[in-house]
Design a protein around this motif. Structure first.
Motif, PDB file in Angstrom:
ATOM      1  N   UNK A  74       0.725  -1.083   0.336  1.00  0.00           N
ATOM      2  CA  UNK A  74       0.231  -0.280  -0.058  1.00  0.00           C
ATOM      3  C   UNK A  74       0.667   1.092  -0.390  1.00  0.00           C
ATOM      4  N   UNK A  75       2.243   1.301   0.895  1.00  0.00           N
ATOM      5  CA  UNK A  75       2.759   2.320   0.255  1.00  0.00           C
ATOM      6  C   UNK A  75       2.601   2.698  -0.323  1.00  0.00           C
ATOM      7  N   UNK A  76       3.782   1.822  -1.519  1.00  0.00           N
ATOM      8  CA  UNK A  76       3.880   2.235  -2.821  1.00  0.00           C
ATOM      9  C   UNK A  76       3.100   2.141  -3.731  1.00  0.00           C
ATOM     10  N   UNK A  77       2.014   2.362  -3.262  1.00  0.00           N
ATOM     11  CA  UNK A  77       0.858   3.083  -4.433  1.00  0.00           C
ATOM     12  C   UNK A  77       0.010   4.396  -3.663  1.00  0.00           C
ATOM     13  N   UNK A  78       0.752   4.555  -2.293  1.00  0.00           N
ATOM     14  CA  UNK A  78       0.852   6.063  -2.311  1.00  0.00           C
ATOM     15  C   UNK A  78       0.568   7.631  -3.076  1.00  0.00           C
ATOM     16  N   UNK A  79       1.639   7.077  -3.780  1.00  0.00           N
ATOM     17  CA  UNK A  79       2.190   8.573  -4.496  1.00  0.00           C
ATOM     18  C   UNK A  79       1.256   8.250  -5.590  1.00  0.00           C
ATOM     19  N   UNK A  80       0.768   6.879  -5.686  1.00  0.00           N
ATOM     20  CA  UNK A  80      -0.469   7.216  -7.594  1.00  0.00           C
ATOM     21  C   UNK A  80      -1.414   7.665  -6.281  1.00  0.00           C
ATOM     22  N   UNK A  81      -2.239   7.376  -5.560  1.00  0.00           N
ATOM     23  CA  UNK A  81      -2.666   7.716  -4.719  1.00  0.00           C
ATOM     24  C   UNK A  81      -3.739   8.875  -4.588  1.00  0.00           C
ATOM     25  N   UNK A  82      -2.384   9.451  -4.205  1.00  0.00           N
ATOM     26  CA  UNK A  82      -2.729  10.899  -3.689  1.00  0.00           C
ATOM     27  C   UNK A  82      -2.232  11.686  -5.212  1.00  0.00           C
ATOM     28  N   UNK A  83      -2.215  11.297  -6.145  1.00  0.00           N
ATOM     29  CA  UNK A  83      -1.980  11.923  -7.145  1.00  0.00           C
ATOM     30  C   UNK A  83      -3.823  11.740  -7.727  1.00  0.00           C
ATOM     31  N   UNK A  84      -4.179  10.706  -8.135  1.00  0.00           N
ATOM     32  CA  UNK A  84      -5.316  10.252  -7.612  1.00  0.00           C
ATOM     33  C   UNK A  84      -6.476  11.624  -7.284  1.00  0.00           C
ATOM     34  N   UNK A  85      -6.612  11.847  -5.878  1.00  0.00           N
ATOM     35  CA  UNK A  85      -7.038  12.223  -5.058  1.00  0.00           C
ATOM     36  C   UNK A  85      -7.106  13.367  -4.887  1.00  0.00           C
ATOM     37  N   UNK A  86      -5.882  14.272  -4.455  1.00  0.00           N
ATOM     38  CA  UNK A  86      -5.689  15.675  -5.130  1.00  0.00           C
ATOM     39  C   UNK A  86      -5.027  15.741  -3.257  1.00  0.00           C
ATOM     40  N   UNK A  87      -4.392  16.852  -3.463  1.00  0.00           N
ATOM     41  CA  UNK A  87      -3.556  16.627  -2.211  1.00  0.00           C
ATOM     42  C   UNK A  87      -4.125  17.600  -0.614  1.00  0.00           C
ATOM     43  N   UNK A  88      -5.506  18.359  -0.816  1.00  0.00           N
ATOM     44  CA  UNK A  88      -6.625  18.560  -0.099  1.00  0.00           C
ATOM     45  C   UNK A  88      -7.438  17.035  -0.333  1.00  0.00           C
ATOM     46  N   UNK A  89      -7.518  16.630  -0.044  1.00  0.00           N
ATOM     47  CA  UNK A  89      -8.576  15.633   0.297  1.00  0.00           C
ATOM     48  C   UNK A  89      -7.356  13.870   0.499  1.00  0.00           C
ATOM     49  N   UNK A  90      -6.357  14.421  -0.313  1.00  0.00           N
ATOM     50  CA  UNK A  90      -5.082  13.401   0.776  1.00  0.00           C
ATOM     51  C   UNK A  90      -4.562  13.926   2.468  1.00  0.00           C
ATOM     52  N   UNK A  91      -4.962  15.723   2.274  1.00  0.00           N
ATOM     53  CA  UNK A  91      -4.590  15.933   4.129  1.00  0.00           C
ATOM     54  C   UNK A  91      -5.302  15.867   4.909  1.00  0.00           C
ATOM     55  N   UNK A  92      -6.806  14.963   4.750  1.00  0.00           N
ATOM     56  CA  UNK A  92      -8.152  14.716   5.182  1.00  0.00           C
ATOM     57  C   UNK A  92      -7.559  13.657   5.664  1.00  0.00           C
ATOM     58  N   UNK A  93      -7.470  13.275   4.871  1.00  0.00           N
ATOM     59  CA  UNK A  93      -7.811  10.988   4.934  1.00  0.00           C
ATOM     60  C   UNK A  93      -6.468  10.496   4.943  1.00  0.00           C
ATOM     61  N   UNK A  94      -5.069  10.852   4.225  1.00  0.00           N
ATOM     62  CA  UNK A  94      -4.012  10.080   4.513  1.00  0.00           C
ATOM     63  C   UNK A  94      -2.887  10.760   5.165  1.00  0.00           C
TER      64      UNK A  94
END
Length: 584
Positions: free
Chosen positions: A423-443
């Motif tokens: 899951x860690x390895x996928x996180x940068x990809x996931x962050x790019x999909x969701x955007x910075x605001x959502x990432x800060x809030x959830x991940x």
């Protein structure tokens, strides 16, 4: 050709010509690759009268040399005097088209096809068409396979009488005793059909297509499927049902999985060629069968085509067909025994959400996404995470956070460290999909928690993850969000967490830039030089060495670091090498 010896300016050319006869293969190859230079030096007339006959007579050579020669001759038109004399290139290329090595023959045919366009219609009938006939009636199968690739380039520009002869030669090759020749004919059937008049497509090509699609060799039958796309696109809609579909249905149920695989692989193209009505009546049931095929390779090929197939369905009945016929097959594939099938499905399944809309996605597709997100195969999980933006567009970020993200968080906290690592390895990809605001809030919190994981591999991967996130979201985001939390770990009672701070600084310094590194990170590193644990102090020295290139070389703090390390040198002799590098 030896006349060049008397002129010093032509001496290098004489050397190249001599190298064509040399026993060393590499020297002959080098000379062949410089053939155009030799031809330019000799002039067009001597190239035609001396060089080409010489090359034709010495055609028996290593395959590597012959391959280079076949390629060179395709670009020789102007070197023999232009289109008027291009037929002079035919003898050596004809010889090359009959050799045993396939790649040499293919390159010779490619060059012949190229220079055929430079023949005038008269020269084409006088010189090129007789060459095709000689190859087509040759004793060895090698020449007959080469002939198959030449019919389509000369057919449109010859007289009706010659056209009839060409059609007859092609028919003969389609029923040749040698499977390799039939394979070559089948591979060129669609191409040849495109240059024929429609009446001859119906009278000649269809019968050849039917015969090749029923050939005893599955390698011939599968190539006939490929030709089916071209043939179907040429015929009027009313003729497709009677002339093409019986053979296509037979291919979709062929006893050989390779033939069924080819049908699955070409399914979208076939769908476009036959039109919406035949798709609804014939191709939908055939596609269902391919998705349920007993061979994993066939199911995998069909699974890759699901999204494209659904997109090309008639708009008025698209949703009904998908929900009634396709979705049940998709549900079965989610739990398929083959990871290749599941991976192929995962790469396209998210795209169905844009076709089916929000309600159907939430009700029917989200459970399938969740199942694949928890699949044991890393590639399946990656393909789902890679395409989250498709679902995000349809159901919105809030709905996505309520459905898929809990599953991602659950995997991120899994008891098995290898699952967490994935899951860690996928996180940068996931962050790019969701955007910075959502990432800060959830991940964001999750990413920081990995830095103090009890498994070193997780902490190391989390450090690399932070660096990729900074590269994606920028230094300003890092300064406000990541850097304060990382630097706060420098005071952690656990020395392993303090060391993680240093590892993070090593990774983040370049991505964050000189200003942040100098103002925020360097003071913390220098402060940690007085740490009670020798291993931490050791890594402080390594960190200074790592971040040194990012810092201002005139910075007094860097120079002062040498003095901070003076007492350490006495206690930790292993640091001396790092002290020397930092101070220098």
């Amino acid at each position: 050709m030896a006349g060049a010896d008397g002129d010093d300016s032509l001496y290098p050319i004489a050397v190249l010509i001599d190298e064509l006869r040399n026993e060393d293969v590499q020297l002959r190859l080098n000379s062949i690759k410089k053939l155009s230079t030799i031809a330019l030096a000799l002039g067009v007339e001597r190239t035609r009268t001396e060089l080409l006959p010489f090359l034709t007579d010495t055609i028996y050579d290593e395959d590597e040399v012959l391959l280079a020669l076949a390629e060179q001759l395709g670009n020789f038109t102007m070197l023999v005097g232009g289109p008027e004399y291009v037929h002079c290139l035919l003898p050596p290329l004809e010889s090359l088209a009959t050799v045993e090595e396939t790649v040499v023959r293919d390159k010779a045919v490619e060059s012949l096809r190229k220079i055929s366009q430079e023949h005038s219609p008269v020269d084409l009938e006088v010189h090129f068409e007789p060459l095709v006939k000689r190859l087509a009636s040759g004793d060895w199968f090698t020449s007959r396979t080469s002939a198959c690739g030449l019919f389509s380039v000369c057919y449109p520009r010859v007289s009706s009488t010659v056209k009839a002869e060409i059609r007859q030669h092609f028919r003969t090759l389609c029923s040749d005793d040698t499977p390799m020749v039939r394979r070559a004919a089948a591979s060129k059937l669609g191409e040849f059909a495109k240059v024929l008049e429609l009446d001859y497509v119906k009278s000649d090509i269809i019968s050849l297509f039917t015969a090749l699609a029923s050939d005893e060799q599955d390698s011939v039958r599968l190539l006939a499927v490929e030709a089916c796309v071209s043939i179907a696109s040429l015929l009027p809609q009313e003729d497709l049902e009677t002339l093409v579909m019986p053979t296509l249905r037979q291919a979709a149920e062929d006893k050989s999985w390779r033939v069924r695989y080819m049908v699955a692989d070409k399914f979208s193209e076939l769908q476009k060629a036959v039109g919406p009505e035949i798709t609804k009546n014939d191709l939908v049931p055939a596609f269902q069968n391919l998705l349920k095929d007993c061979e994993a390779e066939v199911r995998s090929a069909a699974a890759k085509k699901i999204k494209e197939f659904c997109e090309n369905l008639p708009e008025d009945s698209r949703e009904t067909i998908i929900m009634t016929h396709i979705l049940s097959c998709v549900k079965e594939l989610v739990s398929d025994t083959s990871q290749h099938v599941k991976s192929a499905l995962a790469s396209v399944i998210m795209g169905l959400s844009t076709i089916l809309g929000k309600d159907n996605t939430v009700e029917h597709l989200l459970p399938l996404f969740l199942a694949q997100l928890k699949d044991e195969c890393p590639e399946v999980r990656l393909n789902i995470i890679s395409n989250l933006d498709c679902v995000n567009e349809v159901i919105g970020i809030r709905q996505l956070s309520q459905s898929l993200l809990p599953a991602i968080v659950e995997l991120a906290e899994d008891a098995k460290w290898r699952v967490r690592l994935a899951i860690i390895e996928y996180m940068p990809l996931l962050a790019g999909q969701l955007g910075v605001e959502f990432f800060d809030e959830k991940l964001n919190t999750l990413c920081m928690a990995w830095l103090i994981d009890h498994v070193y591999a997780i902490r190391e991967a989390a450090t690399c993850n932070l660096m990729k996130l900074v590269e994606k979201f920028g230094a300003e985001w890092a300064q406000n969000t990541i850097v304060p939390k990382v630097l706060g770990m420098a005071n952690d009672p656990n020395y392993l967490h303090r060391m993680t701070t240093l590892f993070c600084i090593n990774s983040l310094s370049e991505a964050c830039g000189q200003d942040i590194t100098t103002k925020h990170m360097l003071p913390v590193v220098l402060k940690m030089s007085n740490d009670q644990v020798a291993n931490v102090r050791f890594n402080v020295a390594k960190s200074l060495q790592k971040i040194g290139p990012v810092l201002d070389s005139n910075l007094h703090q860097v120079k002062d670091a040498c003095f901070l390390f003076r007492p350490i040198r006495g206690k930790d002799s292993t640091l001396s090498i790092f002290f020397y590098e930092v101070s220098s």
